[in-house]
Design a protein around this motif. Structure first.
Motif, short mmCIF file in Angstrom:
data_model
loop_
_atom_site.label_atom_id
_atom_site.label_comp_id
_atom_site.label_asym_id
_atom_site.label_seq_id
_atom_site.Cartn_x
_atom_site.Cartn_y
_atom_site.Cartn_z
N TYR A 191 0.98 -1.18 0.07
CA TYR A 191 -0.22 0.14 -0.12
C TYR A 191 0.83 1.21 -0.11
O TYR A 191 0.35 2.18 -0.71
N LEU A 192 1.90 1.10 0.95
CA LEU A 192 2.82 2.53 0.66
C LEU A 192 3.46 2.69 -0.78
O LEU A 192 3.42 3.70 -1.18
N ILE A 193 3.77 1.32 -1.40
CA ILE A 193 4.27 1.60 -2.74
C ILE A 193 3.13 2.38 -3.62
O ILE A 193 3.40 2.97 -4.32
N PHE A 194 1.84 1.67 -3.48
CA PHE A 194 0.92 2.36 -4.26
C PHE A 194 0.66 3.82 -3.99
O PHE A 194 0.69 4.66 -4.76
N ASN A 195 0.79 4.14 -2.81
CA ASN A 195 0.75 5.43 -2.32
C ASN A 195 1.68 6.57 -2.69
O ASN A 195 1.51 7.74 -3.16
N GLU A 196 2.84 5.91 -2.79
CA GLU A 196 3.70 6.84 -3.17
C GLU A 196 3.75 7.16 -4.68
O GLU A 196 4.03 8.12 -4.91
N GLY A 197 3.22 6.33 -5.40
CA GLY A 197 3.05 6.42 -6.78
C GLY A 197 1.71 7.35 -7.04
O GLY A 197 1.59 8.16 -8.11
N TYR A 198 0.69 7.09 -6.24
CA TYR A 198 -0.47 7.71 -6.34
C TYR A 198 -0.18 9.15 -6.08
O TYR A 198 -0.98 10.25 -6.60
N GLY A 199 0.60 9.51 -5.10
CA GLY A 199 0.81 11.02 -4.73
C GLY A 199 1.51 11.78 -5.88
O GLY A 199 1.73 13.12 -6.01
N GLU A 200 2.34 11.04 -6.94
CA GLU A 200 2.84 11.64 -7.76
C GLU A 200 1.82 12.62 -8.78
O GLU A 200 0.89 11.80 -9.14
N HIS A 201 2.26 13.72 -9.11
CA HIS A 201 1.16 14.46 -9.94
C HIS A 201 1.73 14.44 -11.26
O HIS A 201 0.87 14.81 -12.15
N ASP A 202 2.45 13.89 -11.84
CA ASP A 202 2.81 13.68 -13.49
C ASP A 202 2.30 12.45 -13.87
O ASP A 202 1.24 11.73 -13.29
#
Lengths: 406, 111
Positions: A191-202
């Motif tokens: 879930y942390l890996i997902f959220n790290e990618g989800y927070g990316e705005h590009d």
């Protein structure tokens, strides 16, 4: 039977995505040497580029790659005396693999993921090791994703591997009595890996895609456990809305997102996966969060949303996984279900408790509720406070927009 | 694998040896160790007030009262175990009565 370069390239790329973790997992299982396993997997994929052009893409690329990597490992171990001694211990490795045999290699990735996510490793190292050994990301890619220097990330991975060997962390799927605790660690890492990618705005989808891929593997390998499916459903439902979260660098709140641009196929899949999880009749925090996400994703609009149901789900989540952030979300749902004063009362309780001091979404939420209830002056003060605390540019742009619109 | 368990706490409780022997949790732990055949050596240490630390600097022997490092918790016992892997060592450590109010540090033996 030769194959053209583009076909082979595509086949190797697909195999890298689907088989890397399995090849590494099998090799670690055979040799217990993480570096050797990775090096040999790497060489097998490099060999595939030329061999598959010459001989055509094999029917079972994963089996071909595993066999090739295994031969490499045997060759490398034969080179010195210590390796030869190890080979004698590892009788199974010394046996010549039979490519034509229909023997299916069992999926070894479960052992690998539980070892990568062992609680004796620091959390950051669990994340890095999972991305390196299971997803096959390079150290440079992982370092970039986490805004860390590559040398720091490389060191983190080296230390983690050393601890696995030195401290005797077992390479196995934990027994039933340890499974709930250990599975929680695996789910938190994904879930942390997902959220790290989800927070990316590009537009980069790399980390969310890796997290979803790993969650799919986990859900398939643990069919009797509901929470991996709950997590997969949650990721799919979030991912469906990703493109509409930020517009021109400004955060777009849920109620203003363009629902026609939500990915229907992902929503349908997320709901179906959640239904499968719920059918196992053992609740858990990821299933509850996925159920909340499903309420939003399947609602026709903010007004047509089942807010009483969402408020009830947040209450359930607060019971399963108590946290002040969950309480804040519950307050919003209560405001929508029972009226703004009821929600504001919960926000004020949270403010008084001091448990969310410094968290910008506390005054931001309060400001939104005050604005909707017509308390413009108080709303302004709360937006200004939120603006001072907001961590990212899209957040600040959103809050500035709200402030100017008062 | 061989591990040393460093049994630690802040010494506010400090049960006597007789009290330890009478503690059902400690009895269960001893029985568990026996069943696993894991214990190679086990000693309880006297409280840290009786500790002496020796350092040699520039050829000079410096003797000081007290433990090596001033911390909240002190090592009060050392147990050498031999077991399959870290998970088994964790299971053993979790059964020690001090784990409930102090802590047990697991250190793999460097062989």
């Amino acid at each position: 039977m030769t194959a053209d370069a583009a076909t082979v390239r595509a086949a190797v790329d697909a195999a890298y995505r689907d088989e890397w973790g399995q090849v590494v997992a099998v090799l670690i299982g055979l040799t217990r040497d993480w570096d050797l396993a990775e090096d040999c997997a790497q060489e097998a994929f490099a060999t595939a580029l030329t061999a598959w052009r010459r001989d055509g893409v094999p029917d079972r690329p994963g089996a071909w790659l595993t066999t090739t990597a295994r031969r490499r490992a045997t060759d490398r171990l034969r080179r010195d005396a210590a390796g030869r001694a190890k080979l004698r211990q590892l009788a199974v490795l010394a046996r010549e693999p039979d490519e034509s045999a229909a023997e299916e290699i069992p999926d070894e990735r479960l052992r690998l993921i539980f070892t990568c996510c062992h609680p004796a490793l620091p959390f950051e190292a669990r994340v890095a090791l999972t991305l390196r050994t299971l997803a096959g990301l390079s150290t440079a890619e992982i370092a970039r994703a986490f805004l860390t220097a590559e040398t720091t990330m490389a060191q983190r991975i080296v230390r983690a591997k050393r601890k696995i060997a030195d401290a005797g962390i077992p390479y196995r799927v934990p027994p039933a009595e340890l499974l709930p605790e250990r599975l929680a660690s695996v789910l938190a890492v994904l879930y942390l890996i997902f959220n790290e990618g989800y927070g990316e705005h590009d537009a980069s989808r790399a980390l969310t895609a890796e997290a979803i891929h790993l969650a799919r593997v986990l859900a398939r390998l643990l069919p009797d456990e509901p929470e991996p499916r709950g997590l997969l459903a949650l990721m799919l439902l979030h991912e469906a809305r990703r493109a509409t979260r930020v517009d021109d660098g400004v955060l777009v709140p849920l109620e203003r997102q363009d629902r026609s641009r939500w990915d229907r196929a992902l929503i349908d899949e997320g709901v179906a996966v959640l239904d499968d999880a719920l059918a196992l009749r053992r609740g858990g925090p990821y299933q509850v969060q996925a159920a909340i996400a499903a309420c939003h994703a399947t609602a026709p609009g903010p007004e047509g949303t089942d807010w009483p149901q969402i408020a009830a789900l947040y209450a359930e989540l607060a019971r399963l996984a108590p946290s002040p952030v969950v309480e804040l979300n519950r307050a919003v749902a209560v405001a929508m279900a029972d009226g703004i004063p009821a929600g504001l009362a919960l926000v004020d309780e949270l403010t008084a408790s001091g448990r969310l001091d410094g968290y910008h979404l506390l005054p931001a939420t309060r400001a939104d509720l005050l604005r909707r209830d017509g308390h413009t002056a108080e709303a302004r003060a709360a937006y200004e406070e939120a603006l001072r605390l907001a961590p990212s540019e899209p957040d600040r742009r959103y809050l500035t927009g709200r402030l100017n619109a008062l | 694998m061989k591990y040393v368990l460093l049994i630690s706490d802040d010494e506010t409780r400090s049960p006597s040896n007789e009290e330890m022997d009478a503690d059902p949790v400690h009895q269960a732990w001893e029985a568990d160790l026996k069943r696993r055949g894991a214990e190679r050596l086990g000693v309880r240490l006297r409280p840290v007030a009786s500790a002496t630390t020796v350092r040699v600097r520039d050829g000079e022997t410096l003797v000081s009262d007290g433990p090596f490092a001033e911390t909240k918790d002190f090592v009060g016992g050392v147990v050498l175990i031999e077991c399959a892997d870290l998970d088994e060592a964790i299971a053993i450590a979790a059964g020690h009565s001090y784990a409930r109010w102090g802590g047990v540090e697991i250190r793999p033996v460097w062989e």
